[in-house]
Motif scaffolding. Structure first.
Motif, PDB file in Angstrom:
ATOM      1  N   TYR A  82      28.158  21.235  40.070  1.00  0.00           N
ATOM      2  CA  TYR A  82      27.339  20.555  39.608  1.00  0.00           C
ATOM      3  C   TYR A  82      26.323  19.570  40.492  1.00  0.00           C
ATOM      4  N   GLU A  83      27.033  19.499  41.548  1.00  0.00           N
ATOM      5  CA  GLU A  83      26.254  18.683  42.759  1.00  0.00           C
ATOM      6  C   GLU A  83      25.273  19.793  43.104  1.00  0.00           C
ATOM      7  N   ALA A  84      25.412  21.194  43.218  1.00  0.00           N
ATOM      8  CA  ALA A  84      24.258  22.211  43.532  1.00  0.00           C
ATOM      9  C   ALA A  84      23.333  22.186  42.347  1.00  0.00           C
ATOM     10  N   HIS A  85      23.666  21.929  41.138  1.00  0.00           N
ATOM     11  CA  HIS A  85      22.599  21.935  40.058  1.00  0.00           C
ATOM     12  C   HIS A  85      21.723  20.532  40.407  1.00  0.00           C
ATOM     13  N   LEU A  86      22.183  19.800  40.871  1.00  0.00           N
ATOM     14  CA  LEU A  86      21.581  18.499  41.127  1.00  0.00           C
ATOM     15  C   LEU A  86      20.392  18.538  42.313  1.00  0.00           C
ATOM     16  N   MET A  87      20.796  19.426  43.320  1.00  0.00           N
ATOM     17  CA  MET A  87      19.864  19.936  44.311  1.00  0.00           C
ATOM     18  C   MET A  87      18.894  20.770  43.697  1.00  0.00           C
ATOM     19  N   MET A  88      18.971  21.721  42.680  1.00  0.00           N
ATOM     20  CA  MET A  88      18.171  22.537  42.261  1.00  0.00           C
ATOM     21  C   MET A  88      17.060  21.746  41.377  1.00  0.00           C
ATOM     22  N   LEU A  89      17.320  20.646  41.127  1.00  0.00           N
ATOM     23  CA  LEU A  89      16.392  19.733  40.397  1.00  0.00           C
ATOM     24  C   LEU A  89      15.361  19.061  41.376  1.00  0.00           C
ATOM     25  N   ASP A  90      15.739  19.089  42.613  1.00  0.00           N
ATOM     26  CA  ASP A  90      15.130  18.476  43.616  1.00  0.00           C
ATOM     27  C   ASP A  90      14.289  19.555  44.554  1.00  0.00           C
ATOM     28  N   ASP A  91      14.395  20.953  44.061  1.00  0.00           N
ATOM     29  CA  ASP A  91      13.809  22.116  44.855  1.00  0.00           C
ATOM     30  C   ASP A  91      12.238  21.982  44.773  1.00  0.00           C
TER      31      ASP A  91
END
Length: 581
Positions: A82-91
């Protein structure tokens, strides 16, 4: 067909997490929403982009809460999803800018732009040959669904289970799994997914039986129907009879008793009946897995995957950050050996802060040692952290994807450069042994030459088998050719061990083959010094080693090396196992 001539309806899927569960089905269903193209006026473009950014902020807050809950309920490794998901939101490049541009240029509503932009990315991932990368499309779909839910004011709600149940679904996104109370889940059954899907990973972590890839099973049953889930065989039985239920209960009790016995004995070393000891280590990729390795009786770490220290972040970790992780692992392992594989990335497992070219075949491309030698600053940072950790623990290092002697020499030059920098800075460090993985045919054929450059070897059978047999294990059409027990692979492994020992070098194995009960007698007979595997496989592997004679295993190897086909090899192993019982 079962006893008494009763036909029980069986559904076949993929065995994703072992174990047996008996319980009522809970159908996990979600409303399928159709996102339609809605045009807006030029005056509303700015407010629509603002609405999109507000939904991103809401999604970020939701994910932060979710990460905390998953960390408490499941563990650190799963929280990283879910931390990876958080990074996607900032891509910015792949997500935010394309959505904002589509809203502005095509004057469409934000949810339609999100749908279209991320569906393109999802399609790209689904077209990849690697099963692992295809499964990552689910992460992107999850982010898409989350952002759209906030755009249309429908927040994700926690799925309520009124009783302990078998959760059945067409598919389960990571956030779907997070909404479930895991204590109420007896098993998972999904129509879609594979062994590297998130539901499979979470199920294995929590020791919950799971069968995935069942086709259309969720459409063939009703909620509340009785199921038996056999996670060992990848079977789901619908409305079984009392006799069948009793049979599976006895089987489950027997398995639990065997597991209890294995766990009691796993703290003892693995010694053959004729008194030869073999080291059994663990493959790990997180602090959580290190703790698991200790619990399962690992005598050391045969493969520490360092990629977890680099993922889910926007910049390269510093030397101090890497050192902190190494020291934490060293503290847990005490004086037990820890073999650290230097960073092994490629375009099949990219990092956002390393420029990676698109490649038609990443397994034959710029990856492993090739990539890190071309990024000496990144490589040296990791080497310095590891050398410093060597002053406080039993650390060793090994290089991945080696094909030439020149690569080893260049890598060793970087080690010497790292040592010089530490000395000049007056920083304490320790000596570490240097090894290499043998996972390419090129390195396998020059073991005698590489032995002059390194202290030890570790055979990576996953990639080695793939390269020898010219078969991508993630490609269903050719996966039948991928088998480490094929005569070609076995002859290569035998040659590697023989030449390494002739040069006075120890050889370990960190591929999946090391944990295969069919392969272990062969590896013992070939004289492999150390077997490294997933932590949960250690108790069974130790039991297999304790049940065989090295002398008899050597005889088996002699016969197997004369075999011409895979079926001949399997027949000889089957006969050996019967004679050793």
């Amino acid at each position: 067909m079962w006893g008494g001539g009763v036909v029980v309806e069986e559904f076949k899927g993929i065995a994703a997490s072992p174990g047996i569960a008996i319980g009522r089905a809970h159908l996990f269903t979600k409303e399928k929403r159709k996102i339609v193209r809605k045009e807006i006026s030029s005056k509303l473009v700015e407010s629509e982009i603002r609405r999109f950014n507000q939904s991103l902020e809401k999604a970020r807050e939701y994910l932060k809460d979710l990460i905390d809950r998953v960390r408490r309920e499941v563990g650190e490794k799963e929280a990283e999803i879910y931390e990876a998901h958080l990074m996607m939101l900032d891509d910015e490049s792949s997500f935010i800018k394309p959505v904002e541009e589509m809203i502005a240029k095509e004057r469409v509503c934000a949810e339609y732009a999100v749908e279209k932009v991320l569906e393109k990315v999802i399609s790209l991932f689904r077209s990849m040959e690697s099963e692992y990368m295809r499964e990552r499309a689910m992460d992107i779909k999850d982010v898409k669904e989350l952002v759209i839910s906030f755009l249309i004011d429908r927040e994700t709600k926690r799925e309520e289970l009124s009783m302990k149940s078998v959760v059945v679904a067409e598919e389960l996104l990571p956030s779907d799994i997070a909404t479930l109370n895991k204590r109420m889940v007896l098993a998972f059954v999904t129509d879609k997914g594979g062994p590297t899907s998130h539901v499979a990973i979470v199920a294995r972590t929590l020791k919950i039986p799971a069968v995935v890839g069942t086709g259309d099973f969720s459409t063939r049953i009703r909620g509340g129907e009785l199921l038996i889930v056999d996670g060992d065989k990848g079977l789901v039985l619908l409305n079984p009879t009392e006799d069948v239920i009793s049979s599976y209960r006895r089987l489950r009790e027997k398995k639990e008793a065997v597991l209890d016995e294995l766990m009691r004995e796993t703290k003892f070393p693995a010694i053959t009946v004729d008194g030869v000891r073999f080291k059994v280590f663990a493959n790990v990729g997180s602090l959580e897995e290190v703790r698991e390795a200790i619990r399962y009786g690992a005598e050391g770490i045969g493969l520490l995957r360092t990629e977890f220290m680099y993922i889910n972040r926007e910049s390269m970790p510093t030397e101090e950050e890497l050192l902190e992780v190494f020291l934490s692992i060293g503290k847990l392992m005490k004086d037990r050996p820890i073999i650290v594989r230097t960073l092994d990335i490629g375009c099949d497992k990219p990092l956002p802060y390393v420029r990676m070219p698109e490649e038609a075949n990443p397994f034959l491309g710029w990856r492993g040692i090739r990539l890190t030698l071309d990024n000496p600053r990144m490589m040296k940072t990791q080497l310095k952290a590891l050398l410093r950790a060597g002053a406080y623990g039993n650390f060793k290092l090994m290089f991945p994807m080696i094909t030439t002697v020149e690569e080893i020499r260049k890598a060793k030059e970087l080690i010497m450069n790292a040592i010089d920098e530490l000395k000049s800075g007056g920083i304490q460090f320790g000596e570490v042994e240097v090894g290499t993985m043998i996972e390419t045919p090129a390195s396998a054929l020059i073991v005698d030459l590489l032995a002059d450059e390194v202290d030890f070897f570790s055979i990576g059978t996953n990639d080695l088998t793939q390269y020898i047999m010219a078969a991508d294990r993630g490609n269903a059409r050719v996966s039948k050719f991928y088998n480490p027990l094929h005569p070609a692979v076995l002859r290569m492994i035998h040659k590697i061990i023989e030449e390494a020992h002739n040069a006075g070098r120890e050889v370990g194995m960190c591929g999946e083959m090391a944990s295969d009960p069919r392969a272990i007698p062969l590896l013992v007979g070939m004289g492999l010094d150390e077997l490294s595997m997933n932590p949960s496989s250690i108790p069974k592997a130790k039991k297999v080693i304790r049940s065989i004679s090295k002398k008899e295993a050597e005889n088996l190897v002699t016969d197997v090396l004369s075999s011409k086909t895979l079926s001949e090899v399997l027949d000889l192993i089957a006969k050996f196992n019967k004679s050793e019982v």
